[in-house]
Motif scaffolding. Structure first.
Motif, PDB file in Angstrom:
ATOM      1  N   ARG A 337     107.794  44.617 103.741  1.00  0.00           N
ATOM      2  CA  ARG A 337     106.726  43.968 104.364  1.00  0.00           C
ATOM      3  C   ARG A 337     105.814  43.957 105.935  1.00  0.00           C
ATOM      4  O   ARG A 337     107.216  42.814 106.627  1.00  0.00           O
ATOM      5  N   ARG A 338     105.166  45.001 106.618  1.00  0.00           N
ATOM      6  CA  ARG A 338     104.503  44.495 107.594  1.00  0.00           C
ATOM      7  C   ARG A 338     103.610  43.622 107.613  1.00  0.00           C
ATOM      8  O   ARG A 338     104.251  42.432 108.693  1.00  0.00           O
ATOM      9  N   THR A 339     103.231  43.181 106.581  1.00  0.00           N
ATOM     10  CA  THR A 339     102.050  42.251 107.347  1.00  0.00           C
ATOM     11  C   THR A 339     102.497  40.830 105.175  1.00  0.00           C
ATOM     12  O   THR A 339     101.994  41.695 104.832  1.00  0.00           O
ATOM     13  N   GLU A 340     102.347  40.103 105.762  1.00  0.00           N
ATOM     14  CA  GLU A 340     102.475  38.747 104.137  1.00  0.00           C
ATOM     15  C   GLU A 340     101.250  39.053 103.966  1.00  0.00           C
ATOM     16  O   GLU A 340     100.549  38.985 104.440  1.00  0.00           O
ATOM     17  N   LEU A 341     101.258  38.828 102.237  1.00  0.00           N
ATOM     18  CA  LEU A 341      99.877  38.815 101.652  1.00  0.00           C
ATOM     19  C   LEU A 341      99.422  37.507 102.244  1.00  0.00           C
ATOM     20  O   LEU A 341      99.835  37.074 102.260  1.00  0.00           O
ATOM     21  N   LYS A 359      94.409  43.060  98.325  1.00  0.00           N
ATOM     22  CA  LYS A 359      93.698  44.300  97.194  1.00  0.00           C
ATOM     23  C   LYS A 359      95.210  45.271  97.492  1.00  0.00           C
ATOM     24  O   LYS A 359      96.008  44.972  97.708  1.00  0.00           O
ATOM     25  N   PHE A 360      94.967  45.993  96.137  1.00  0.00           N
ATOM     26  CA  PHE A 360      95.752  47.271  95.872  1.00  0.00           C
ATOM     27  C   PHE A 360      95.344  49.100  95.931  1.00  0.00           C
ATOM     28  O   PHE A 360      94.869  49.383  96.217  1.00  0.00           O
ATOM     29  N   TRP A 361      96.549  49.101  96.699  1.00  0.00           N
ATOM     30  CA  TRP A 361      96.904  50.549  97.386  1.00  0.00           C
ATOM     31  C   TRP A 361      96.871  51.447  96.526  1.00  0.00           C
ATOM     32  O   TRP A 361      98.126  51.246  95.477  1.00  0.00           O
ATOM     33  N   LYS A 362      96.867  52.117  95.416  1.00  0.00           N
ATOM     34  CA  LYS A 362      96.924  53.584  94.534  1.00  0.00           C
ATOM     35  C   LYS A 362      97.378  54.095  95.070  1.00  0.00           C
ATOM     36  O   LYS A 362      97.518  55.059  96.026  1.00  0.00           O
ATOM     37  N   MET A 363      98.801  54.437  94.026  1.00  0.00           N
ATOM     38  CA  MET A 363      99.447  55.973  94.445  1.00  0.00           C
ATOM     39  C   MET A 363      99.579  56.921  93.263  1.00  0.00           C
ATOM     40  O   MET A 363     100.359  56.265  91.867  1.00  0.00           O
ATOM     41  N   ASP A 364      99.486  57.864  93.029  1.00  0.00           N
ATOM     42  CA  ASP A 364      99.526  58.795  92.170  1.00  0.00           C
ATOM     43  C   ASP A 364     100.538  59.248  92.257  1.00  0.00           C
ATOM     44  O   ASP A 364     102.110  59.592  92.980  1.00  0.00           O
ATOM     45  N   ARG A 365     100.910  60.236  90.524  1.00  0.00           N
ATOM     46  CA  ARG A 365     102.296  60.776  90.254  1.00  0.00           C
ATOM     47  C   ARG A 365     102.970  60.057  90.447  1.00  0.00           C
ATOM     48  O   ARG A 365     104.218  60.758  91.719  1.00  0.00           O
ATOM     49  N   MET A 366     103.917  59.054  90.915  1.00  0.00           N
ATOM     50  CA  MET A 366     104.904  57.846  90.621  1.00  0.00           C
ATOM     51  C   MET A 366     105.957  58.106  89.334  1.00  0.00           C
ATOM     52  O   MET A 366     104.741  58.133  88.830  1.00  0.00           O
ATOM     53  N   LYS A 367     107.032  58.122  89.809  1.00  0.00           N
ATOM     54  CA  LYS A 367     108.646  57.347  88.760  1.00  0.00           C
ATOM     55  C   LYS A 367     107.881  56.095  89.652  1.00  0.00           C
ATOM     56  O   LYS A 367     108.532  55.762  90.958  1.00  0.00           O
ATOM     57  N   CYS A 393     103.175  38.597  91.560  1.00  0.00           N
ATOM     58  CA  CYS A 393     102.998  40.063  91.195  1.00  0.00           C
ATOM     59  C   CYS A 393     102.925  40.846  92.642  1.00  0.00           C
ATOM     60  O   CYS A 393     101.916  40.733  93.355  1.00  0.00           O
ATOM     61  N   LYS A 394     104.046  41.754  92.853  1.00  0.00           N
ATOM     62  CA  LYS A 394     104.015  42.864  94.381  1.00  0.00           C
ATOM     63  C   LYS A 394     103.779  43.776  93.742  1.00  0.00           C
ATOM     64  O   LYS A 394     102.585  45.087  94.858  1.00  0.00           O
ATOM     65  N   GLY A 421     104.108  62.240  86.313  1.00  0.00           N
ATOM     66  CA  GLY A 421     104.093  61.228  87.145  1.00  0.00           C
ATOM     67  C   GLY A 421     103.287  60.026  86.712  1.00  0.00           C
ATOM     68  O   GLY A 421     101.807  60.436  85.486  1.00  0.00           O
ATOM     69  N   GLU A 422     103.051  58.352  87.173  1.00  0.00           N
ATOM     70  CA  GLU A 422     101.951  57.906  86.695  1.00  0.00           C
ATOM     71  C   GLU A 422     101.361  57.111  88.002  1.00  0.00           C
ATOM     72  O   GLU A 422     101.792  57.129  89.351  1.00  0.00           O
ATOM     73  N   ALA A 423     100.070  56.422  87.698  1.00  0.00           N
ATOM     74  CA  ALA A 423      99.034  55.796  89.027  1.00  0.00           C
ATOM     75  C   ALA A 423      99.840  54.354  88.975  1.00  0.00           C
ATOM     76  O   ALA A 423     100.407  53.824  88.068  1.00  0.00           O
ATOM     77  N   PHE A 424     100.108  54.381  90.285  1.00  0.00           N
ATOM     78  CA  PHE A 424     101.135  52.992  90.954  1.00  0.00           C
ATOM     79  C   PHE A 424     100.508  52.238  92.027  1.00  0.00           C
ATOM     80  O   PHE A 424      99.410  52.463  92.695  1.00  0.00           O
ATOM     81  N   PHE A 425      99.735  51.132  91.663  1.00  0.00           N
ATOM     82  CA  PHE A 425      99.293  49.615  92.196  1.00  0.00           C
ATOM     83  C   PHE A 425      99.988  48.622  93.423  1.00  0.00           C
ATOM     84  O   PHE A 425     100.091  48.460  92.636  1.00  0.00           O
ATOM     85  N   LEU A 426     100.420  49.112  94.703  1.00  0.00           N
ATOM     86  CA  LEU A 426     100.601  48.536  95.576  1.00  0.00           C
ATOM     87  C   LEU A 426      99.864  47.379  95.978  1.00  0.00           C
ATOM     88  O   LEU A 426      98.786  47.111  96.079  1.00  0.00           O
ATOM     89  N   ARG A 427     100.557  45.824  96.116  1.00  0.00           N
ATOM     90  CA  ARG A 427     100.192  45.450  96.856  1.00  0.00           C
ATOM     91  C   ARG A 427      99.708  44.498  97.993  1.00  0.00           C
ATOM     92  O   ARG A 427     100.957  44.887  98.646  1.00  0.00           O
TER      93      ARG A 427
END
Length: 841
Positions: A337-341, A359-367, A393-394, A421-427
């Motif tokens: 990680r570049r910047t701590e939560l 915040k959460f970054w959305k990624m589509d079409r993911m395994k 929770c990451k 794939g699925e929608a994935f939300f990264l913190r």
């Protein structure tokens, strides 16, 4: 008299009697072993239908060691699917497979030492081992007939129809497939296929104890981490989970399968789904297929995309852990990680980010990554909020059929698919979104400047042409008003073309090949009549042959088609965003001169109606095929309604719009009338009712209101047509003027639903499946939309034995339907209704 006595004396000779008994035993085909009848090395067991054999064999005839195995009887070269003594080969010529005194099945050598045994508690008074036509070798109680042991519960390297893999947490049983050691050595190899003891379950290939490939989580219908598996995949497997017994087993579903279809784990690692055709084994699917499929290729917090170079990149907000190794193409070290939560005590950005939250970054079409944790959250607590409230929770994802999944450790084995794939939300920390905020401000600034310039130019042009503009005649003014009124009316329909285009442009565009007209003329032999496949309301459809050897279906817009241009734009923009095994695939398009042309994958068996309503071909549609078609269409609609990046209502689902590939797998086609819904929108209204009479839901035909439940109604009609082999427009019980829907309900109400079944099916059907299909069809065609199930519920109903609710009797809507067109038009007097007659390719 003397001759007769001589014959009798020969027959009573002990040696002759023994010879005759041996001759009788050798010449009589058998498929079982008993206490008194062992299997020697010269003998084989043959299944009743001549599908499989069991006996002694040498792998590729290259070894002195012998093994007891099962293989296909009439396939050359020999294809072995199960082996008993993988760890202890037979080395002498006196070994035999027999039933021991303890009732167990045993392989003993010439010294009567046991090399292999079924090793179960068996009745000593008698058991028998039987080889079945599905390739299962079972030890049975000779009195009750119950299975005491069976090869399907002890697979080797092959998964047959009826086999199973899984585990039992209470007994410690672990049922897996294990590869051969080499191509000529069937002893246990390095690769093992099984289910991991997790919730939700996942399938793995392990190399030793290290993961080699992962399927993703099971969502009650399939494994969500598998993208490219053929349409037969969803109907091939069921996962049976019994929490009380502690068992989870993946079993093969008998529908739409052949005895000559199998899944095998190669001694080199890949898992392959194969079928026997044209005198060879053809690979239908395999995994891993590319480097991104191999477990953990890009390391922790890295994501793999096979179509990019390099294939690995770090997730947003992360950088390579070992930059030098990363540049060399060694990505296994992953990213950091570049910047701590904020919740982790970040101090460097405390002043900047005070009062903010991660915040959460959305990624589509993911395994989705490995090591997910399921959270059984009580409504209305959203998955996102739970994740935000827990600093560990990451990331999170919400999956239909599963629910809330969260990740608290390293995010490993991620892949970005080209579709599915699925929608994935990264913190991420809020500072990671600063670039996005700057980009938004830049876009707003440029847009404002553009608007000012456009406005200034508009004022200048207006001033120059003011006098000319004032000379517009009253007649022209009236005409403009009428056009404006028509445009306003059209805009009341949910997402017309200009809004659809705007909506689609919010996402990355899927680049479709643009064909030039000359190449299409060559492919279709200048639209030769010999290549014409059919004629629809949109225009003719031709078979084409591309230079790369691929056959395609070429749909040409007719110049006389009133709604062809809108259909063309709709299909190009919409279907290019939709990729599913049960949707027809769009290869490209052509828009040149006055021509508008769509190029689709070629469907060898054209459309379903060519079989279903043909007096001679309908018998080719056995029940297994029909049931597979029903399930495939249902899964396609679930994707449209719930699982795709768009929420799509098809609005013209019917038999002629279901295309069949060379394996009779169904694909939904013709999206010219489809519309998308946004967000949580449930209902929409249109003043222009389009579609096909008989398939329209009551609320749509009579009021213009449509929703997902409109497609559910059409599916119910389609389902009843497939079961009965009869058209919706045909009348039954003519004195009562009942259409197919009312007729089906009446038969079901009188418990005579089997009378609805197509007579062409003879005895090739499962009565329980037929009854369930009719019941589900009647639930789908209920008059009120709120009474109909969703398509995801329909899929569950079709694949389970749960008790179904009682359907309500259809009343006014369809009971007066006639096959006469003019009469039908008089019934639907509300709104403009067009009848789509597009042919399948």
């Amino acid at each position: 008299m003397g001759g007769k006595n001589r014959i009798c004396s020969i027959l009573h000779s002990p040696m002759s009697l023994l010879f005759n008994l041996l001759l009788l035993q050798c010449c009589t085909a058998t498929n079982n072993i008993t206490l008194d009848r062992p299997l020697s090395q010269e003998q084989v067991l043959t299944s009743p239908g001549q599908n499989f054999e069991l006996g002694f064999f040498r792998p590729n005839n290259s070894s002195a060691n012998q093994y007891v195995g099962i293989w296909y009887k009439n396939i050359t070269p020999r294809t072995v699917v199960w082996i008993a003594n993988r760890e202890k080969p037979v080395t002498d010529s006196l070994a035999s497979l027999t039933i021991g005194s303890d009732g167990n099945l045993k392989l003993v050598d010439g010294l009567h030492d046991t090399l292999w045994s079924s090793n179960v508690s068996a009745p000593s008074y008698g058991s028998v081992a039987v080889l079945s036509d599905d390739g299962n070798f079972a030890l049975k109680d000779n009195i009750s007939g119950d299975n005491l042991w069976q090869s399907f519960e002890h697979p080797s390297d092959t998964f047959l129809l009826g086999s199973s893999i899984g585990f039992n947490t209470k007994t410690g049983e672990r049922r897996v497939m294990t590869s051969w050691k080499s191509d000529t050595d069937p002893s246990p190899g390095s690769f093992v296929v099984g289910l991991a003891q997790r919730s939700p379950p996942q399938a793995f290939i392990w190399k030793g104890s290290v993961p080699y490939w992962r399927s993703g989580e099971w969502d009650k219908t399939n494994f969500i981490g598998i993208q490219q598996l053929d349409s037969s995949y969803s109907s091939m497997f069921d996962l049976i989970e019994d929490i009380e017994q502690g068992t989870v087993y993946l079993i093969s579903n008998p529908h739409n399968q052949s005895d000559f279809e199998k899944m095998i784990v190669s001694w080199m690692g890949p898992l392959k789904l194969t079928f026997w055709e044209d005198q060879r084994w053809n690979v239908e699917w395999e995994a891993p297929k590319n480097p991104c499929d191999v477990y953990g290729t890009c390391g922790p917090f890295g994501v793999c995309k096979a179509s990019e170079s390099p294939i690995c990149r770090c997730l947003k907000g992360f950088v390579p852990k070992l930059d030098g190794e990363w540049r060399k193409g060694n990505w296994t070290g992953g990213c950091v990680r570049r910047t701590e939560l904020l919740c982790e005590g970040n101090t460097s950005n405390e002043a900047t980010d005070r009062g903010k939250a991660d915040k959460f970054w959305k990624m589509d079409r993911m395994k989705l990554p490995d090591f997910s944790q399921y959270k059984n959250l009580d409504y209305p607590i959203p998955c996102q909020q739970w994740c935000l409230d827990n600093c560990s929770c990451k990331a999170y994802a919400t999956i239909e059929g599963i629910g809330c999944l969260v990740w608290t450790g390293n995010l490993t084995d991620m892949q970005e698919f080209s579709f599915g794939g699925e929608a994935f939300f990264l913190r991420l920390a809020p500072s990671e979104f600063a670039h996005e905020r700057l980009r938004e401000k830049l876009i707003i600034s440029l847009t404002t400047i553009s608007c000012i310039i456009t406005l200034a130019l508009g004022i200048l042009i207006y001033g120059l042409h003011r006098k000319r503009s004032q000379k517009i005649s009253e007649e022209t003014k009236i005409s403009e008003d009428l056009e404006l009124a028509a445009e306003i009316e059209s805009s009341s329909e949910i997402l017309p073309s200009y809004m659809l285009r705007s909506h689609l442009e919010l996402e990355d565009t899927l680049e479709l090949p643009i064909f030039d007209l000359n190449s299409i003329l060559i492919a279709t032999d200048n639209f030769s009549l010999d290549n014409k496949l059919g004629q629809g309301g949109f225009g003719p459809v031709y078979k084409g042959y591309l230079p790369d050897g691929k056959y395609v279906a070429v749909k040409r817009l007719s110049s006389t088609s009133g709604q062809g241009k809108e259909e063309f734009k709709n299909e190009v923009m919409l279907i290019s965003k939709l990729q599913h095994r049960n949707l027809v695939r769009l290869f490209g398009y052509c828009s040149e001169k006055e021509e508008r042309i769509l190029i689709y994958e070629y469907m060898a068996n054209k459309s379903l109606d060519k079989f279903l309503f043909d007096p001679t071909k309908r018998a080719e549609l056995c029940w297994a095929m029909r049931f597979n078609i029903i399930q495939g269409v249902a899964r396609g609609l679930v994707y449209l309604h719930r699982d795709s990046c768009l929420r799509v209502i098809h609005r013209d689902l019917k038999v002629s719009n279901i295309l069949l590939d060379d394996k009779m797998n169904p694909k939904i086609s013709d999206f010219g009338l489809a519309r998308i819904f946004e967000g949580t929108q449930y209902l929409a209204n249109t003043h222009r009712v389009v579609g096909t009479l008989g398939y329209m839901s009551p609320e749509y035909a009579l009021t213009g209101m449509f929703s997902e439940k409109s497609d559910v109604f059409s599916f119910g009609v389609l389902l009843l047509e497939i079961v009965s082999g009869r058209k919706i427009s045909t009348s039954y019980f003519k004195d009562q003027h009942l259409c197919l829907l009312s007729y089906a309900w009446q038969l079901w109400h009188e418990s005579k639903e089997m009378e609805l079944l197509d007579e062409a099916l003879a005895d090739s059907f499962s009565s329980s499946e037929v009854k369930r299909c009719i019941h589900v069809g009647l639930l789908c065609i209920q008059d009120y939309a709120e009474h109909r199930p969703s398509m995801s519920t329909v899929v569950s109903m079709l694949s389970s034995e749960t008790e179904l609710p009682q359907p309500k009797q259809p009343i006014l809507f369809q009971s007066a339907l006639k096959s006469d067109r003019s009469e039908s038009n008089s019934i639907w007097s509300t709104g403009q209704i067009t009848e789509s007659v597009l042919e399948g390719r």
